[in-house]
Design a protein around this motif. Structure first.
Motif, mmCIF file in Angstrom:
data_model
loop_
_atom_site.group_PDB
_atom_site.id
_atom_site.type_symbol
_atom_site.label_atom_id
_atom_site.label_comp_id
_atom_site.label_asym_id
_atom_site.label_seq_id
_atom_site.Cartn_x
_atom_site.Cartn_y
_atom_site.Cartn_z
ATOM 1 N N GLU A 350 -3.308 -17.657 0.684
ATOM 2 C CA GLU A 350 -2.415 -19.202 0.437
ATOM 3 C C GLU A 350 -1.650 -19.244 -1.023
ATOM 4 O O GLU A 350 -1.628 -18.517 -1.727
ATOM 5 C CB GLU A 350 -4.134 -19.293 -0.259
ATOM 6 C CG GLU A 350 -4.503 -20.847 -0.851
ATOM 7 C CD GLU A 350 -5.393 -21.493 -1.801
ATOM 8 O OE1 GLU A 350 -5.421 -21.933 -2.228
ATOM 9 O OE2 GLU A 350 -6.379 -20.522 -1.483
ATOM 10 N N VAL A 560 -3.490 -30.649 -4.388
ATOM 11 C CA VAL A 560 -3.903 -30.063 -4.177
ATOM 12 C C VAL A 560 -3.749 -29.193 -2.937
ATOM 13 O O VAL A 560 -4.234 -28.454 -2.492
ATOM 14 C CB VAL A 560 -5.184 -30.550 -4.371
ATOM 15 C CG1 VAL A 560 -6.498 -29.689 -3.903
ATOM 16 C CG2 VAL A 560 -5.551 -31.317 -5.566
ATOM 17 N N PHE A 561 -4.264 -29.635 -1.414
ATOM 18 C CA PHE A 561 -3.816 -29.756 -0.320
ATOM 19 C C PHE A 561 -2.182 -30.007 -0.149
ATOM 20 O O PHE A 561 -1.638 -30.621 -0.476
ATOM 21 C CB PHE A 561 -5.110 -30.004 0.570
ATOM 22 C CG PHE A 561 -5.863 -29.566 -0.049
ATOM 23 C CD1 PHE A 561 -6.692 -28.483 0.378
ATOM 24 C CD2 PHE A 561 -6.528 -30.262 -0.200
ATOM 25 C CE1 PHE A 561 -7.987 -28.258 -0.882
ATOM 26 C CE2 PHE A 561 -8.384 -30.681 -1.215
ATOM 27 C CZ PHE A 561 -8.352 -29.168 -0.720
ATOM 28 N N PRO A 562 -2.004 -29.372 1.387
ATOM 29 C CA PRO A 562 -0.880 -29.952 2.034
ATOM 30 C C PRO A 562 -0.563 -31.299 2.364
ATOM 31 O O PRO A 562 -1.886 -31.551 2.511
ATOM 32 C CB PRO A 562 -0.502 -29.320 2.923
ATOM 33 C CG PRO A 562 -1.362 -28.140 2.855
ATOM 34 C CD PRO A 562 -2.416 -28.507 1.989
ATOM 35 N N THR A 563 0.625 -31.852 1.864
ATOM 36 C CA THR A 563 0.872 -33.551 2.235
ATOM 37 C C THR A 563 1.883 -33.727 3.088
ATOM 38 O O THR A 563 2.627 -33.302 2.344
ATOM 39 C CB THR A 563 0.737 -34.107 0.904
ATOM 40 O OG1 THR A 563 0.373 -35.523 1.414
ATOM 41 C CG2 THR A 563 1.363 -33.797 0.086
ATOM 42 N N PRO A 572 1.093 -26.344 -2.334
ATOM 43 C CA PRO A 572 0.007 -26.646 -2.785
ATOM 44 C C PRO A 572 -0.648 -26.045 -3.329
ATOM 45 O O PRO A 572 -0.693 -24.658 -3.420
ATOM 46 C CB PRO A 572 -0.445 -26.394 -1.008
ATOM 47 C CG PRO A 572 0.251 -26.763 -0.436
ATOM 48 C CD PRO A 572 1.464 -25.648 -1.131
ATOM 49 N N GLY A 574 -4.318 -25.750 -4.428
ATOM 50 C CA GLY A 574 -5.443 -24.820 -3.845
ATOM 51 C C GLY A 574 -6.667 -25.448 -5.065
ATOM 52 O O GLY A 574 -6.836 -25.794 -6.318
ATOM 53 N N LEU A 575 -8.527 -25.307 -4.923
ATOM 54 C CA LEU A 575 -9.178 -25.476 -5.858
ATOM 55 C C LEU A 575 -9.114 -24.577 -6.897
ATOM 56 O O LEU A 575 -9.674 -25.034 -8.300
ATOM 57 C CB LEU A 575 -10.146 -25.424 -4.412
ATOM 58 C CG LEU A 575 -10.520 -25.983 -3.665
ATOM 59 C CD1 LEU A 575 -11.357 -25.794 -2.572
ATOM 60 C CD2 LEU A 575 -10.214 -27.465 -4.149
ATOM 61 N N GLY A 596 -3.667 -34.166 -0.048
ATOM 62 C CA GLY A 596 -3.921 -33.619 1.038
ATOM 63 C C GLY A 596 -5.268 -34.197 0.946
ATOM 64 O O GLY A 596 -6.919 -33.005 1.634
ATOM 65 N N ILE A 597 -6.012 -35.306 0.549
ATOM 66 C CA ILE A 597 -6.790 -35.162 0.447
ATOM 67 C C ILE A 597 -7.453 -36.584 1.141
ATOM 68 O O ILE A 597 -7.475 -37.997 0.911
ATOM 69 C CB ILE A 597 -7.872 -36.026 -1.551
ATOM 70 C CG1 ILE A 597 -7.824 -34.998 -1.879
ATOM 71 C CG2 ILE A 597 -9.565 -36.217 -1.094
ATOM 72 C CD1 ILE A 597 -7.450 -35.335 -3.787
ATOM 73 N N VAL A 602 -13.440 -33.739 2.130
ATOM 74 C CA VAL A 602 -11.943 -33.223 1.503
ATOM 75 C C VAL A 602 -12.317 -34.038 -0.007
ATOM 76 O O VAL A 602 -12.396 -32.829 -0.514
ATOM 77 C CB VAL A 602 -10.971 -33.244 1.549
ATOM 78 C CG1 VAL A 602 -9.881 -33.103 0.514
ATOM 79 C CG2 VAL A 602 -10.699 -32.903 2.700
ATOM 80 N N VAL A 606 -13.320 -31.780 -3.933
ATOM 81 C CA VAL A 606 -12.873 -31.283 -4.701
ATOM 82 C C VAL A 606 -13.081 -31.776 -6.444
ATOM 83 O O VAL A 606 -12.763 -31.058 -7.717
ATOM 84 C CB VAL A 606 -11.673 -32.429 -4.540
ATOM 85 C CG1 VAL A 606 -10.506 -32.575 -5.709
ATOM 86 C CG2 VAL A 606 -9.906 -32.488 -3.357
#
Length: 638
Positions: A350, A560-563, A572, A574-575, A596-597, A602, A606
C-alpha cells in the motif's frame, strides 16, 4: 493432547502461530514505520520446508535502510553516536539500521568531559571503507570532526561517495557542525573549521548549526530573526544545499551574554520568547525535490525560508539535542526515500502518501517533534543535566511543530473556532459544530439541490471551470442566497477574495498553494477581519505543520483512498495516516477526511480511524437517491 500425532500437533501449532501473526500485523498502530514496512505487511506468510521435511513459517520483510553516523562517542550515552543510533532505531521502529564510524572517544558523564582520545586517521578511513563496501547508506549524519585532518578525510570520502553513487542516487548527508556547545563553549580549532567549510560543506545536503555555531561560521553575532535569515543565505553560499539554524532559546536570553552596545533590545528580539524556533533555508533546486506543483510555491517550500516553531521547555535536561535532531532528520528522510524506492521498483504494498512524501522539510518537522517529545520526558540520571529521551515516531499534537510565515508570526490569532459533532455531544463549548459530512460540488444547481436536503449542514462550492472574477463572484452570490434561505453554511474553495466581496459566506477552504498566495497578498488578515471560518488541505507532514501554524477552523487530509474526482499529486494516505493525523492535531480542531469516500460503508471505516467529518463528492452526486445517501453518510459518521 497425548493422543495427538506429532504431525497433527505441528500443523495445529502452525495454524495458531499464523493466526497470532495475522492479529499482530492487523493491529499495528503505525505500520508505515515498522521494520516490516507497509509493503511487507501485505506480503503473504510463506511456508518453507526444512531438511527434515517439516513446514516452517517465514514472513518476508524488506531490509531496513542503512543510516550512518560519523561522529564521536559519548561514554555517558547521552550524545554522539550513542544518541544517533538510538534515534535511528527508535524513530524508525527498526525500519532503519544504524552504522557508526567513530571519529573520537570521550570519557564523559553527565557532569562533563574528562578526556578525549582520537584514533588515527587510518582507522577512520578503514571504518568508512569497510562500511561502504557492504552496507551502503541511504543517509549519513556527520557529527564531531574535531581536527582539520578529520574534516578533510571525511570531506574527501563524501566527495568520492557522491561521485560513485549507486543506482544514480546519492545518500542524503546531514552535517551537525559540532563547533560551539549550546552553552557557548568553543569545541574545535580554526583549522578544523576551515577544513569543514572547504571540504565537508560542498558535499553536504543539510548543515545544522546552532545559533552560536552559525555565528562562528559567519564571524559575527546574530541578534534578530532578520540576522538569522541573512546568515542562512550566507552559509548556503558556503556549499551545502540547505541550512537549518537551530534556536532552542529566545533572543531575549542573549541580553545577559552580549557586551554593552552589542545588543539592540528594541529590534523585535522578544519575538521568540516562549518559542524554540529553527530556520530552514534550501537552495531552489534542492527545494524542488518532491514539490507537487512545480510552478506554484507553498509556505513549506524550503527555498522560501521556513521557520519551524514549538513551545520552549524550561528544563536543563537537553543533553544530546543537536546530535539527536540531525540523526533524526537523516532517519526520517531515509524512511521516506525507502517508501519512494519501493514504489519505483514495483513494490506491491500500500502506498502511504505522507510517508512517501517525506522530503527534507517534512523530515525536519518530524525530527523536531521527536526531539520535543524527548526533551519533555527528560529526567536527571546523574549529578548533571539529563539526556534527551528517545521515544517513537511522533504521535502527539503537544510536540508537533508549526511552520510560521516568519519569526514574528509564531502565534497568530485563531480563525473562527469549530468543533466536531462527536465532541459537541459532551463539550460545553459554544464553538460552531461542523457537520458530519461536507459535500463538495462544482455548480450552483447542486448547491440548490443539496441545500434543501435534510441532514446537510455544510456545503463547499469548488469552481474549477472558470477563473473569470465576475463570473465567480456571481456564482458565489447565487449559492450564498440559496444557502442563506436554507440555513446551510456555505464554504468557498480557493476564491477567497470573491467570497469576502460576496458577503454572507460562512467559510473559506484553501489548498497549500492557494494558501501561500493568500498569505503573500495579506489575505489571511482580510479573512479574519471578515469573521469567516477557515479550512486548510494537507497531504504531508510539512503541510500539516503549516496548517497548524495558521490555527484554522478545521484541517483536511487526503486523498485517503484513490480518487478520480481531482488530479491529486500525492499517493493515497490510507487509514493509518488518518489515525496519525488525528493524534497530531489538537482535539479542538476537527479533522476532515477527503478522497475516495464513495459511500456510507467507507465513511464508517474512515470515522473509525478518527476522522470527524467526511468530505464527499460522488457519494452524493452520483447516486439515485441523494436524501438516502446523506442520511446513511451522517449515520456512518456519528
Amino acid at each position: 493432547m497425548a493422543n495427538v500425532e506429532p504431525q497433527q500437533l505441528s500443523s495445529r501449532i502452525i495454524a495458531i502461530i499464523t493466526s497470532l501473526l495475522s492479529i499482530l500485523l492487523s493491529a499495528s498502530s503505525f505500520s508505515a514505520v515498522s521494520s516490516c514496512s507497509t509493503a511487507s505487511f501485505h506480503q503473504p506468510i510463506k511456508f518453507v520446508q526444512d531438511e527434515l521435511g517439516q513446514k516452517n513459517i517465514m514472513v518476508t520483510c524488506k531490509a531496513p535502510s542503512i543510516v550512518y553516523t560519523i561522529a564521536g562517542s559519548d561514554s555517558g550515552g547521552g550524545a554522539g553516536i550513542q544518541a544517533d543510533l538510538k534515534a535511528i532505531h527508535t524513530l524508525s521502529s527498526g525500519s532503519c539500521h544504524g552504522c557508526s564510524a567513530i571519529t573520537c572517544l570521550t570519557a564523559q558523564n553527565s557532569m562533563g568531559v574528562t578526556k578525549v582520545h582520537s584514533p588515527g586517521i587510518e582507522f577512520l578511513r578503514e571504518q568508512l571503507t569497510c562500511l561502504e563496501g557492504d552496507l551502503y547508506p541511504s543517509a549519513i549524519k556527520v557529527g564531531m570532526l574535531g581536527t582539520g585532518e578529520l574534516a578533510e578525510e571525511v570531506g574527501d570520502w563524501l566527495r568520492r561517495l557522491k561521485e560513485t553513487s549507486r543506482g544514480g542516487k546519492n545518500p542524503l548527508v546531514v552535517v551537525d557542525p559540532v563547533m560551539i556547545s549550546t552553552s557557548g563553549h568553543k569545541l574545535i580549532d580554526d583549522d578544523a573549521k576551515a577544513k569543514m567549510i572547504q571540504k565537508v560543506f560542498p558535499n553536504t545536503d543539510l548543515v545544522t548549526p546552532n545559533k552560536f555555531e552559525a555565528e562562528e561560521l559567519l564571524g559575527r553575532r546574530l541578534l534578530t530573526p532578520d540576522d538569522i535569515e541573512t546568515g542562512a543565505r550566507e552559509i548556503l553560499r558556503m556549499g551545502p544545499k540547505a541550512v537549518l539554524i537551530k534556536g532552542g532559546h529566545s533572543f531575549v536570553e542573549e541580553q545577559g551574554k552580549v557586551g554593552d552596545g552589542d545588543f539592540d533590545g528594541g529590534n523585535h528580539v522578544d519575538v521568540s520568547e516562549g518559542f524554540a524556533q529553527d530556520y530552514l533555508l534550501m537552495s531552489r533546486e534542492f527545494a524542488e525535490e518532491g514539490k507537487p506543483v512545480k510552478d506554484r510555491p507553498r509556505l513549506c517550500d524550503g527555498s522560501r525560508g521556513v521557520w519551524i516553531c514549538n513551545d520552549r521547555y524550561e528544563t536543563i535536561h537537553t543533553h544530546g539535542t543537536g546530535c539527536t535532531l540531525s540523526s533524526a532528520i537523516a532517519t526520517a528522510w531515509s524512511m521516506g526515500q525507502s517508501e519512494r524506492d519501493d514504489f519505483s521498483s514495483g513494490g506491491k504494498g500500500e502506498k502511504v502518501g505522507a510517508l512517501g512524501s517525506m522530503y527534507l522539510v517534512d523530515a525536519c518537522c518530524i525530527a523536531k517533534a521527536y526531539v520535543n517529545a524527548g526533551i519533555a520526558r527528560g529526567v536527571q540520571l546523574g549529578k548533571g543535566p539529563g539526556p534527551v529521551v528517545h521515544t517513537g515516531f511522533p504521535s502527539s499534537h503537544q510536540h508537533f511543530p508549526t511552520v510560521a510565515f516568519n519569526a514574528y508570526s509564531a502565534s497568530p490569532r485563531s480563525f473562527l473556532a469549530m468543533q466536531s459533532y462527536r465532541r459537541a455531544q459532551t463539550s460545553q463549548s459554544e464553538a460552531v459544530t461542523l457537520g458530519r459530512i461536507l459535500p463538495i460540488v462544482e455548480t450552483v444547481e447542486w448547491i440548490e439541490k443539496l441545500a434543501s436536503t435534510s441532514g446537510v449542514e455544510d456545503i463547499q462550492l469548488r469552481i474549477k471551470d472558470t477563473s473569470d472574477y465576475a463570473t465567480v463572484l456571481d456564482r458565489i452570490k447565487s449559492a450564498q442566497s440559496i444557502c442563506q434561505r436554507s440555513g446551510v453554511r456555505l464554504w468557498i474553495n480557493d476564491h477567497w477574495k470573491a467570497a469576502i466581496e460576496a458577503g454572507g459566506c460562512f467559510g473559506i477552504h484553501l489548498g497549500q498553494e492557494d494558501l501561500a498566495s493568500c498569505v503573500d497578498f495579506g489575505g489571511l488578515d482580510e479573512i479574519r477581519a471578515a469573521g469567516l471560518a477557515f479550512g486548510v488541505s494537507t497531504h504531508s507532514y510539512s503541510e500539516l505543520a503549516v496548517a497548524l501554524g495558521v490555527r484554522p477552523s478545521y484541517i483536511s487530509l487526503g486523498p485517503v483512498f484513490p480518487t478520480s474526482s481531482k488530479d491529486v499529486k500525492f499517493y493515497p494516505q490510507g487509514l493509518e495516516t488518518v489515525r496519525q493525523w488525528k493524534s497530531l492535531i489538537p482535539p479542538e480542531i476537527p479533522l476532515v477526511a477527503i478522497g475516495g469516500i464513495g459511500d456510507a460503508n467507507v465513511a464508517k471505516v474512515v470515522r473509525g480511524a478518527g476522522a470527524d467529518c467526511a468530505a464527499v463528492i460522488g457519494a452524493v452526486t452520483k447516486v439515485d437517491d441523494v436524501a438516502a445517501a446523506v442520511t446513511n453518510l451522517n449515520e456512518a459518521m456519528c
